[in-house]
Design an enzyme around this catalytic site. Structure first.
Site, mmCIF file in Angstrom:
data_model
loop_
_atom_site.group_PDB
_atom_site.id
_atom_site.type_symbol
_atom_site.label_atom_id
_atom_site.label_comp_id
_atom_site.label_asym_id
_atom_site.label_seq_id
_atom_site.Cartn_x
_atom_site.Cartn_y
_atom_site.Cartn_z
ATOM 1 N N ARG A 1 129.508 3.822 51.282
ATOM 2 C CA ARG A 1 130.732 4.190 51.983
ATOM 3 C C ARG A 1 131.883 3.394 51.383
ATOM 4 O O ARG A 1 131.719 2.209 51.053
ATOM 5 C CB ARG A 1 130.635 3.865 53.485
ATOM 6 C CG ARG A 1 129.741 4.790 54.278
ATOM 7 C CD ARG A 1 130.310 6.201 54.407
ATOM 8 N NE ARG A 1 129.497 7.082 55.225
ATOM 9 C CZ ARG A 1 128.601 7.951 54.757
ATOM 10 N NH1 ARG A 1 128.380 8.065 53.450
ATOM 11 N NH2 ARG A 1 127.927 8.724 55.588
ATOM 12 N N GLU B 1 138.682 9.253 52.182
ATOM 13 C CA GLU B 1 138.357 10.528 51.519
ATOM 14 C C GLU B 1 139.066 11.691 52.193
ATOM 15 O O GLU B 1 139.202 11.686 53.414
ATOM 16 C CB GLU B 1 136.830 10.731 51.552
ATOM 17 C CG GLU B 1 136.116 9.656 50.757
ATOM 18 C CD GLU B 1 134.600 9.714 50.914
ATOM 19 O OE1 GLU B 1 134.093 10.674 51.525
ATOM 20 O OE2 GLU B 1 133.939 8.786 50.436
ATOM 21 N N HIS C 1 132.225 12.461 46.485
ATOM 22 C CA HIS C 1 131.183 12.279 47.513
ATOM 23 C C HIS C 1 130.112 13.371 47.405
ATOM 24 O O HIS C 1 129.935 14.185 48.312
ATOM 25 C CB HIS C 1 131.806 12.264 48.914
ATOM 26 C CG HIS C 1 130.905 11.655 49.950
ATOM 27 N ND1 HIS C 1 131.377 10.938 51.017
ATOM 28 C CD2 HIS C 1 129.547 11.654 50.089
ATOM 29 C CE1 HIS C 1 130.365 10.529 51.766
ATOM 30 N NE2 HIS C 1 129.247 10.955 51.218
HETATM 31 C C1 8YV Z 1 127.094 13.957 53.315
HETATM 32 C C2 8YV Z 1 126.385 11.473 53.459
HETATM 33 O O1 8YV Z 1 128.359 13.887 52.742
HETATM 34 O O2 8YV Z 1 124.290 11.681 54.528
HETATM 35 C C3 8YV Z 1 125.329 11.063 54.435
HETATM 36 O O3 8YV Z 1 125.537 10.040 55.107
HETATM 37 O O4 8YV Z 1 127.253 10.744 53.168
HETATM 38 C C4 8YV Z 1 126.308 12.794 52.795
HETATM 39 O O5 8YV Z 1 125.026 13.119 52.475
HETATM 40 C C5 8YV Z 1 127.352 14.220 54.759
HETATM 41 O O6 8YV Z 1 126.533 13.564 55.627
HETATM 42 C C6 8YV Z 1 127.349 15.720 55.033
HETATM 43 O O7 8YV Z 1 127.539 15.988 56.364
#
Ligand code: 8YV
Length: 322
Positions: A237, A266, A284
């Protein structure tokens, strides 16, 4: 497949991951929490009957939304990271929270390896060099840095961090890690702090969770310890890294390079990074393959089905009940 109409489930977030959106819509008709002026009116009418919230990453479920739903029992998230959900507020009320672990670890680890290789070997810049006709005009592309044999530090040796480490062994890298607690039996060297880790490695890979405790774990002093010959890779993150310090240092040569899949705000990326060839920028895409996004969506839906049918979550971060 029959579409089940629900009136005790609520969608929160207007930016659902598309595969999840489609798979969910194929099974359930779920009302969405409106934004703006309609929210208060919607909540006044429907808040009482909502037992489960489904969400998908940003913008998440904050304490205000949790407080507005007096009978909320569970929050189902599509995604491994639950940093956009107020876990403290959920815990206080005994609200269960689920995520989608494991099914994305290999894909995110592959992304990390791609970022590491691209950052050290300048593969993105090399591709741009050919496309711009510079090979024929200017000749040999400048030499880069080998990954093989380097010391790599993993900040956050969880499921994704471990999958990254396993891949790096194939590159003959020496692996060290820092976690809040040392992992018994881990084959990798433990560093007591992020700073100690950064001091002893060439590449630092951030693979922690993105919660409040991890905020700016990689601060200016950690980046200084990596130094002009060191590289930072972040697939976790943006909040884990002091982005202002990172931008300043990587632009000024105080940090060798950075490979970033995630950012502080983002989808906004600091303009100062856009023209730097020692930086690789991804939008991302850590888990963004069709297969993995489907596996995540189906696991989130399995959590929803399970909660509605049995009152249990399949992959809970917090178990429901006090
Ligand atoms: C996706 C992510 O962008 O799983 C996560 O925590 O950062 C990513 O895989 C996101 O969760 C999609 O909703």
């Amino acid at each position: 497949m029959t579409v089940e109409k629900t009136d005790d489930v609520l969608r929160v977030g207007d930016n659902f991951e598309p595969t999840f959106d489609n798979e969910l819509a194929a099974r359930y008709e779920i009302p969405a929490l409106p934004g703006g002026p309609h929210r208060a009116e919607f909540l006044a009418r429907h808040a009482e009957r909502i037992r489960v919230v489904v969400t998908s990453g940003k913008p998440g479920v904050d304490a205000e939304i949790i407080a507005a739903l007096p009978n909320l029992e569970a929050i189902v998230n599509n995604g491994a990271g639950v940093d956009m959900i107020d876990l403290k507020a959920a815990r206080q009320r005994g609200i269960g929270v689920s995520n989608t672990p494991d099914v994305l670890s290999d894909t995110v680890a592959d992304t990390a390896l791609g970022l590491i290789l691209m950052t050290l070997r300048h593969f993105g810049a090399a591709d741009r060099y050919v496309r711009a006709g510079r090979w024929a005009r200017e000749g040999q592309f400048p030499y880069a840095r080998d990954l093989s044999g380097l010391q790599v530090g993993i900040l956050g040796l969880g499921r994704i961090g471990s999958a990254i480490a396993t891949r790096l062994l194939g590159f003959d890298c020496a692996i060290a890690y820092h976690n809040r607690h040392r992992i018994d039996g881990s084959p990798y060297r433990y560093a007591e702090s992020p700073l100690e880790l950064a001091e002893s490695v060439d590449v630092l890979v951030v693979a922690t969770t993105g919660d409040e405790q991890a905020r700016h774990l990689v601060d200016r002093s950690v980046l200084e310890a990596l130094g002009p010959e060191g590289y930072l890779i972040n697939i976790a993150r943006g909040s884990v890294v002091d982005q202002d310090a990172l931008v300043e240092m990587v632009a000024g040569g105080a940090l060798g390079g950075a490979g970033l899949d995630v950012f502080a705000d983002e989808p906004n990326v600091p303009a100062a990074l856009l023209d730097l060839d020692n930086v690789v920028l991804f939008p991302h895409i850590g888990s963004a393959t069709a297969r993995t996004r489907r596996a995540m969506a189906l696991l989130a839906i399995r959590n929803l089905d399970s909660y509605l049918n049995t009152g249990e979550l399949v992959t809970p971060v917090l178990r429901p009940g006090k």
